[in-house]
Design a protein around this motif. Structure first.
Motif, short mmCIF file in Angstrom:
data_model
loop_
_atom_site.label_atom_id
_atom_site.label_comp_id
_atom_site.label_asym_id
_atom_site.label_seq_id
_atom_site.Cartn_x
_atom_site.Cartn_y
_atom_site.Cartn_z
N GLY A 27 0.77 -1.24 0.00
CA GLY A 27 0.00 0.00 0.00
C GLY A 27 0.80 1.28 0.00
O GLY A 27 0.23 2.36 0.15
N GLU A 28 2.11 1.20 -0.20
CA GLU A 28 2.91 2.43 -0.27
C GLU A 28 3.05 2.88 -1.71
O GLU A 28 3.22 2.06 -2.62
CB GLU A 28 4.29 2.22 0.34
CG GLU A 28 5.17 3.48 0.28
CD GLU A 28 6.41 3.38 1.15
OE1 GLU A 28 6.31 3.67 2.35
OE2 GLU A 28 7.47 2.98 0.61
N ARG A 176 -3.20 7.09 -6.41
CA ARG A 176 -3.46 7.24 -4.98
C ARG A 176 -4.55 6.27 -4.53
O ARG A 176 -4.46 5.69 -3.43
CB ARG A 176 -3.88 8.68 -4.67
CG ARG A 176 -2.77 9.70 -4.61
CD ARG A 176 -1.60 9.40 -3.71
NE ARG A 176 -1.93 8.71 -2.47
CZ ARG A 176 -1.03 8.19 -1.65
NH1 ARG A 176 0.26 8.26 -1.94
NH2 ARG A 176 -1.38 7.59 -0.54
N GLN A 177 -5.56 6.07 -5.34
CA GLN A 177 -6.63 5.13 -4.98
C GLN A 177 -6.09 3.71 -4.88
O GLN A 177 -6.48 2.96 -3.97
CB GLN A 177 -7.75 5.20 -6.02
CG GLN A 177 -8.61 6.46 -5.94
CD GLN A 177 -9.66 6.51 -7.03
OE1 GLN A 177 -9.56 5.84 -8.06
NE2 GLN A 177 -10.70 7.32 -6.82
N ALA A 179 -3.02 2.78 -4.12
CA ALA A 179 -2.24 2.66 -2.89
C ALA A 179 -3.15 2.61 -1.67
O ALA A 179 -2.93 1.80 -0.75
CB ALA A 179 -1.26 3.83 -2.79
N LYS A 180 -4.18 3.43 -1.66
CA LYS A 180 -5.12 3.44 -0.53
C LYS A 180 -5.81 2.09 -0.39
O LYS A 180 -6.13 1.64 0.72
CB LYS A 180 -6.16 4.54 -0.73
CG LYS A 180 -7.09 4.74 0.46
CD LYS A 180 -8.03 5.92 0.23
CE LYS A 180 -8.96 6.11 1.43
NZ LYS A 180 -9.88 7.27 1.22
N GLY A 181 -6.02 1.40 -1.53
CA GLY A 181 -6.66 0.09 -1.51
C GLY A 181 -5.72 -1.05 -1.21
O GLY A 181 -6.14 -2.22 -1.19
N GLY A 182 -4.43 -0.76 -0.97
CA GLY A 182 -3.49 -1.80 -0.58
C GLY A 182 -2.50 -2.22 -1.63
O GLY A 182 -1.60 -3.03 -1.36
N THR A 183 -2.65 -1.70 -2.86
CA THR A 183 -1.69 -2.02 -3.92
C THR A 183 -0.43 -1.19 -3.73
O THR A 183 -0.50 0.02 -3.52
CB THR A 183 -2.28 -1.72 -5.31
OG1 THR A 183 -3.46 -2.50 -5.50
CG2 THR A 183 -1.28 -2.04 -6.42
N THR A 184 0.71 -1.83 -3.79
CA THR A 184 1.98 -1.10 -3.76
C THR A 184 2.25 -0.52 -5.13
O THR A 184 2.16 -1.23 -6.14
CB THR A 184 3.13 -2.03 -3.34
OG1 THR A 184 2.84 -2.59 -2.05
CG2 THR A 184 4.45 -1.28 -3.27
N ASP A 200 4.50 8.59 -0.88
CA ASP A 200 4.66 8.44 0.56
C ASP A 200 6.13 8.56 0.94
O ASP A 200 6.47 9.18 1.95
CB ASP A 200 4.11 7.09 1.03
CG ASP A 200 2.64 6.93 0.74
OD1 ASP A 200 1.87 7.84 1.12
OD2 ASP A 200 2.24 5.92 0.14
#
Length: 251
Positions: A27-28, A176-177, A179-184, A200
């Motif tokens: 998620g980063e 950004r969506q 990453a927010k959902g857990g995808t790096t 980040d």
């Protein structure tokens, strides 16, 4: 998600990457910066399993890319700086081809194709041969294909090149969506204002070595600067020592 430990890649006496250590969690959104020839492309190819390190280990999702490449590659999607499509396929056929490559369940593939069709506004050209696509149309189609199997790691190399301002804005929201959902998201770019806005953390590679890795504010402290990321990047790379005599950075 990414664990690079003591990794070097050499071609004879030419150094592509030297003693790289880097850990990136789920998620980063990580921005990977460096001058041309610094080692960015070589690092990306090792993450994708296209190159193996000379020494050290590269793990994606816990899988060593050298010994468990099939497992690691299932977790990864890569969007190169020059989007590639099979020009005698339509966009729809290319998406289906991608689903087949990942052995996706047909019903799930159909559902995901519908989702990315809407997400990337592909309606107007999805059934047109990709040889007729503009750069922006190619980029949208490649991103749609990259996200079809819902990867755990998205690697994007200069994803904004050739895009209009509206498409760039939509892409920034998408990253950004994800990453927010857990995808790096591993973002390699020369567009430093986008890295400053989205990342980040930021890693700076120079002459094959990772010379800085921190938040933008952390890098400002390291550089003793309150300027933009561009100002900080220039100061950090200018102060970085050169390679030892006889060695040459590449990649």
């Amino acid at each position: 998600m990414i664990d690079i430990a003591n990794v070097s890649k050499r071609y004879g006496n030419k150094v592509a990457v030297e003693d790289l250590n880097l850990a990136i969690p789920d998620g980063e959104l990580f921005a990977f910066l460096g001058p041309n020839g610094a080692g960015k492309t070589t690092t990306i190819k090792m993450l994708c399993g296209l190159l193996f390190p000379t020494t050290g280990t590269v793990r994606v999702g816990g899988f060593d890319v050298t010994t468990h490449g099939d497992e690691s590659r299932k977790l990864v999607s890569y969007v190169p700086d020059q989007p590639f499509l099979y020009e005698k396929l339509t966009g729809r056929e290319f998406l289906q081809f991608t689903a087949d490559l990942y052995a996706m369940d047909p019903d799930h593939a159909k559902e995901r194709m519908e989702r990315v069709r809407q997400q990337f506004h592909l309606d107007e050209f999805l059934d047109t041969l990709t040889e007729r696509y503009s750069h922006g149309m190619r980029q949208r189609t490649v991103f749609a294909a990259a996200l079809l199997h819902e990867p755990k790691l998205l690697i994007a190399d200069e994803p904004t090149v050739g895009l209009d301002p509206k498409s760039i804005r939509e892409l920034k929201v998408l990253l950004r969506q994800l990453a927010k959902g857990g995808t790096t998201v591993f973002l390699s770019t020369h567009t430093l204002d986008i890295a400053q806005e989205l990342a980040d953390r930021v890693g700076v590679i120079h002459n094959g070595r990772l010379i800085a890795c921190d938040t933008v504010d952390g890098l400002r402290k390291k550089a003793n600067s309150d300027g933009t990321l561009e100002d900080v990047f220039m100061k950090i790379t200018e102060e970085s020592p050169s390679l030892e005599p006889g060695a040459e950075a590449m990649g």
